[in-house]
Each structure stands twice: as structure tokens, then as C-alpha cells.
Design an enzyme around this catalytic site. Structure first.
Site, short mmCIF file in Angstrom:
data_model
loop_
_atom_site.label_atom_id
_atom_site.label_comp_id
_atom_site.label_asym_id
_atom_site.label_seq_id
_atom_site.Cartn_x
_atom_site.Cartn_y
_atom_site.Cartn_z
CG HIS A 236 -2.25 0.47 1.87
ND1 HIS A 236 -2.19 -0.90 1.74
CD2 HIS A 236 -0.97 0.88 2.15
CE1 HIS A 236 -0.94 -1.30 1.94
NE2 HIS A 236 -0.19 -0.24 2.18
CG ASP B 82 4.22 -1.60 -0.66
OD1 ASP B 82 4.67 -0.45 -0.87
OD2 ASP B 82 3.97 -2.03 0.48
CG HIS C 125 2.77 -2.84 4.08
ND1 HIS C 125 3.84 -2.00 3.85
CD2 HIS C 125 2.79 -3.16 5.40
CE1 HIS C 125 4.49 -1.82 5.00
NE2 HIS C 125 3.88 -2.51 5.94
CG ASP D 258 7.44 -1.34 1.62
OD1 ASP D 258 7.31 -1.90 0.52
OD2 ASP D 258 6.48 -0.91 2.28
#
Length: 593
Positions: free
Chosen positions: A135, A172, A174, A265
Site C-alpha cells: 500500500h 492480498d 486488499h 488475509d
């Protein structure tokens, strides 16, 4: 050369120093749990250990601005209140006096791994690092990420090792918008990300996380976003994404290095991701990627999944996954190719593009392929899946017994009713016995269940004759509205596939003759099973008369089925008259893979 592993325990030094419900899940225990699992399984000792080092500021500057690097360096001397105030300037970030050291170690560890793989010191490897990176942007921390570990590694590979094509796969949960922003105009990096999106209602809430963002300028077409607009995606979904989206692009791109932003995740058990893919699935994904770039694959830990030892982290962790059948058999190229064809066909059936079909798979992968097909059918919206299985194929242990899957296994030597939705019976030895089984058990249960999809699997040693198989597939079209998929072993005779395709297309079924009557043993097994299942399945509440003689037959045809008046309410949503003569509407022609 083997697989390399790189980590440093100093990366567990950073932790949250104040109350913050959003950031507290990023804790040292995440890294400790991942390392502990490797040790527990004996994997750590099988790897080539690389020494981690701090990245230089020049290496950080490959993607980050000097001003941002200086800002992070300054956190080493700040007090808690100052750190909290600085952290508040960014989205979902906390700083610690050890952040600069840990983040430089994380980058340096990944660069050590890339150097080892590209110089032949190892075939591939894993970097267990913290803080994560995908990120992080050129001049901003974001989402627990300080320096963009994978983006720096890609630039390092290009500049130090002269690479021209790097593939980054971000699995991931996200979206790794930091990597996307850094390479959005760079055609030397192909960035693929799947992520929970829900039409922009899931963090980081960005329109550029959607599928229509594909890069810009010379990099247009080198950003590939696969947004999940619902939760619960499982192994079949992830495999299908690789087979139908990523791998065709990757083979054309022909990368010289594959970097994985390996956030877990997106696996089952994480309350943030809410997906259903098992840990075993990620092993298969990794093996698929190893066919690229000469096997030069570097996996870099991003978000490792919520661990129960982290404050406020409910739910199971990846250390304690639910029971699942490993699918090592799908790791073979031919099995994966067959699986891709089956999933494509299954999508067409549930989308209404084809009515039914026949697919083949290598014998060792038959059980795993059926498992994936069931999961895929449910994920595509099928509310009820009827599995009629013949031969040596066991029901996967992790399939839910919640009424969505009706499993009927016709094989073995005795009747077994493990639940009202999990039934096993012997394969009748005669055509009369088989006909009694189809008319007296299979079809009544199918009408009562009202499946959205029927999967017929002919596994090892199924012992079904071609006309019997055609009959079974043909009659199951009616209660399923034509949506029938038959799974065969690749070694099956072409005549069997042809007979099944003709039956699914509504053509005349082959003759069952020479006809032979059901044996007393077969009839007794059928009666016993019907008696056990009658409390749940209304259509099995029948009275079996003595065998009747049909005009022109030299032998009796078996039991005549006489419907008894139902003692309870009708099956929800099913008019009783449909039990007596339902027929499937005209549908497209079946496909044959």
C-alpha cells in the site's frame, strides 16, 4: 539450489504504542506465527537461509522520494505523542521508534532474496518481512505499509540485473494501490491484483481498484485488477482467476522474474477478508506461477492473516485451518488444463450459455476436480447441487452438510446413510436392479431436492455400462432443468463420452438389453435405504409391489412404484403435480470438453 528463506527477528520490534482499533491487528505475533508454522512443519530447516540486511537509502529511493525517506528516518527520535500525531497524517498507519530500522530490514531482506534467485543461488524463495509494503506510495505510508518492499525489489531487479519484464502477483485481500501507482505507466512491470472490492465499498475505497483501471500511457494494459464484489470466494474461484485471467496474460508477457505480494488475509479464517480459499490453494497458485520465468519466483509476505494472539482479533487463524482435502493431484499440468476446461464449461452451464456437458480429467485428479466443481457451482449461485457419484470417489471431508449438497454414492457393498444428504449404496449387478435404483431412488430424491445443478462423476472402477450411464445422465436432465455436467476419467472409452453427449442432447437413449431382473439382494438394499431416507425425502414414501410382468418381456421389470398420499406438507416451492410429469424446457445444445 532449493528454496531460500529470509527473515530477521528484529522486524518484530515495532508495535502499537497507543489505542487504535484499526491498527492493532498489525502486531508482531503475525510474523512470529508464520515463522512458527514453518518450524513446526519442518520447512525452515529444508530452506536455504539468507541473511537479512538493511536497505540503503539509495535503494529506498528507487521508488520513494528523498523527503519521505527523511520523514521516516526522523521517527527514530520522536516520542510517543509525536509518533501518534505523525501517524494520524496517514491512513491506517502507526509509527514506532524502531519503524525505520524494521522497514529497512524488510526491504533489504527482499533484495537479498531477489539477488539470490537471479544469480542462481536459489531457485525461488520466501521473504517473511514486516512491516508490509504494497500500500505504500512514493511519498506516503498507507495501510500499515512504510516502504514498498515489492516495488523496490522490481526496480532493483531491472536496474541491477538488467531485467526487462517483471510480473507482480498481489493476492492480498486488499488492493495494493501503492504498487499500481508506482508502475501505472511502466510496461516493464505487469501488475495483477485480486482484492475484495464490493463496488468500492471496501478499503481502500478507490475507484481505481476496479477492473476498468488498466494503466496509463505506455503502461496501459499492464495493470490488471480483478475486484471481488462479494465475499466467500474459494479455491475454485482463485484457480479460475489464474487459469482464465492471469496465466494467459503472463505467458504472453513472458516475465523474467515473478514477485508475489503474498497476503494471506485472502485465505479462509480471516474475518477481514471473509474468503473461503484454503491454505492448500495457495500452494497450487504458487506452483502455477513456477511455470513462468524459469521458476524464478519470490514470495514476499504482506498481510499474513489475522492471528488470534493479536489484540481484538477474533476467529480462526491460518495455523488452525478447517479440515480440508489437499489437492496435490491438481498440481500436474494436464490436471490443471482439464480443470480449466471443466470450470469454463461449468460457468457456461450456470450462465445458461449451454445446457449440459461432458468433461474429462486424469484419473488421479478426479476426486479433487469434483471437489472444485462442487465449490465452484455453489459460488456461482447454485443453491442446491446433486452429486451422483459412481466408483471409488469419496465425499470431500470439508464439504458442508447443510442441505445444499446431496451426495449419492453408488458403489461399495452395503447401504450407508451418514446423513439425509450423504448416502451410499451398492451398484446393482443387473440392468433391472440399476433401473430400480434410478426410478426408485435417484429420481425421487432428485425431484424432492430440486437441484440447480447435477454433477455425475464416473470415477475409478465405476463398472457402469455405456447404456446405463447414458440413461442416468439423460433422466437427470429433467429435475435439473437440463443443467447436468458429467465428469469422466480421460482414460474412458470414446464410446462412453459419445453416448453421454447424445443423452444430454436429448437424443434416443441406447438400449439396456439384454435385460436382467433385479436380484433379491439389490431389491432388499434399495428397500432398506428408502426406509431410512423416507423421513426426509417425501418422494421415497412409496409402496413396492411384487414385480410386474410387462408385455413383451420375458422377465419381470422389477418393482412398480405406487405413490402414497403424503403425510406432511408439500416440499416448499414444488407443486405436487410436478412430481408426476415434470419436463425440462428446451435448452441450448450441450457442450463436450
Amino acid at each position: 539450489m532449493g528454496t531460500a528463506l529470509v527473515y530477521h527477528e528484529d522486524m518484530m520490534a515495532t508495535r502499537l504504542l497507543w489505542d487504535n482499533s484499526e491498527c492493532k491487528i498489525e502486531c508482531p505475533e503475525r510474523l512470529a506465527a508464520a515463522l512458527g508454522s514453518l518450524r513446526q512443519c519442518g520447512l525452515e530447516q529444508r530452506c536455504l537461509h539468507l541473511a537479512a540486511r538493511e536497505a540503503t537509502e539509495a535503494e529506498l529511493g528507487l521508488v520513494h522520494s528523498p523527503e519521505y525517506v527523511a520523514l521516516v528516518r526522523r521517527t527514530q527520535t520522536l516520542g510517543t505523542e509525536e509518533l501518534q500525531a505523525l501517524s494520524g497524517q496517514f491512513d491506517a498507519v502507526y509509527f514506532h521508534p524502531s519503524t525505520f530500522h524494521c522497514a529497512r530490514l524488510a526491504v533489504g531482506a527482499v533484495l537479498q532474496l531477489v539477488d539470490a534467485v537471479l544469480t542462481g543461488g536459489s531457485n525461488n524463495g520466501l521473504a517473511l518481512v514486516r512491516p508490509p509494503g504494497h500500500h505504500s506510495q512514493r511519498a506516503a505510508a498507507n495501510g500499515f505499509c512504510v516502504f514498498n518492499n515489492v516495488a523496490i525489489a522490481a526496480e532493483h531487479a531491472k536496474r541491477k540485473h538488467g531485467l526487462h519484464r517483471v510480473l507482480i502477483v498481489d493476492w492480498d485481500i486488499h488492493h495494493g494501490q501503492g504498487i499500481q501507482y508506482i508502475f501505472e505507466d511502466d510496461p516493464s512491470v505487469l501488475y495483477f491484483s485480486w482484492h475484495r472490492y464490493e463496488h468500492g465499498r471496501f478499503w481502500p475505497f478507490l475507484p481505481e481498484s476496479d477492473a476498468d483501471t488498466v494503466g496509463q500511457g505506455q503502461g496501459r494494459g499492464f495493470t490488471v485488477n480483478l475486484p471481488w464484489n462479494q465475499v466467500g470466494m474459494g479455491n475454485a474461484d482463485y484457480l479460475a482467476a489464474f487459469l482464465h485471467v492471469l496465466l494467459p496474460l503472463a505467458f504472453e508477457f513472458d516475465p523474467e522474474l515473478v514477485l508475489i505480494s503474498a497476503g494471506f488475509d485472502s485465505a479462509t479464517g480471516d474475518p477481514e477478508g471473509q474468503m473461503q480459499a484454503t491454505p492448500e490453494c495457495f500452494a497450487h497458485l504458487t506452483q502455477l506461477l513456477q511455470v513462468l520465468a524459469g521458476g524464478r519466483v519470490c514470495a514476499v509476505l504482506e498481510c499474513s492473516g489475522v492471528h488470534p494472539k493479536c489484540p481484538g482479533s477474533p476467529g480462526p487463524s491460518l495455523e488452525e485451518p478447517p479440515a480440508a482435502r489437499p489437492h496435490e493431484s491438481l498440481a500436474q499440468d494436464e490436471a490443471l488444463t482439464a480443470l480449466g476446461k471443466l470450470l469454463y464449461l461449468l460457468n457456461g452451464i450456470l450462465d445458461g450459455k449451454v445446457s449440459s456437458g461432458v468433461a474429462s480429467t486424469p484419473a488421479p485428479a478426479a476426486a479433487a476436480t469434483l471437489h472444485v466443481a462442487i465449490r465452484r457451482g455453489l459460488s456461482l449461485g447454485a443453491q442446491r447441487v446433486f452429486c451422483v457419484v459412481l466408483g471409488e470417489l469419496d465425499r470431500p471431508l470439508d464439504l458442508p452438510d447443510d442441505g445444499r449438497i446431496l451426495w449419492l454414492n453408488i458403489r461399495g457393498k452395503e447401504v450407508v446413510t451418514l446423513s439425509m444428504f450423504h448416502v451410499s449404496m451398492p451398484l446393482p449387478g443387473t440392468t433391472g436392479g440399476f433401473l430400480s435404483c434410478v426410478l426408485g431412488l435417484v429420481l425421487p430424491m432428485a425431484y424432492g431436492f430440486q437441484p440447480d445443478l447435477v454433477l455425475v462423476a464416473l470415477g475409478p472402477d465405476h463398472r457402469l455400462q455405456d447404456p446405463q450411464a447414458a440413461l442416468l445422465a439423460g433422466v437427470l436432465r429433467v429435475p435439473a432443468g437440463g443443467r447436468v455436467l458429467v465428469l469422466l476419467e480421460e482414460e474412458s472409452a470414446p464410446e462412453l463420452a459419445r453416448a453421454l453427449a447424445q443423452a444430454l442432447n436429448g437424443e434416443a437413449l441406447p438400449s439396456l438389453r439384454p435385460f436382467s431382473t433385479a436380484s433379491p439382494e439389490d431389491l432388499q438394499a434399495l428397500r432398506s435405504l428408502r426406509a431410512q431416507l423416507q423421513p426426509r425425502w417425501e418422494m421415497l414414501r412409496v409402496a413396492a409391489s411384487e414385480p410386474v410382468q410387462r408385455r413383451g418381456d420375458s422377465e419381470p421389470s422389477g418393482s412398480e412404484l405406487l405413490l402414497e398420499p403424503p403425510s406432511g406438507p408439500p416440499t416448499p416451492g414444488v407443486p405436487r403435480r410436478q412430481f408426476l410429469g415434470a419436463s425440462a424446457p428446451p435448452a441450448p445444445r450441450p457442450a463436450h470438453q
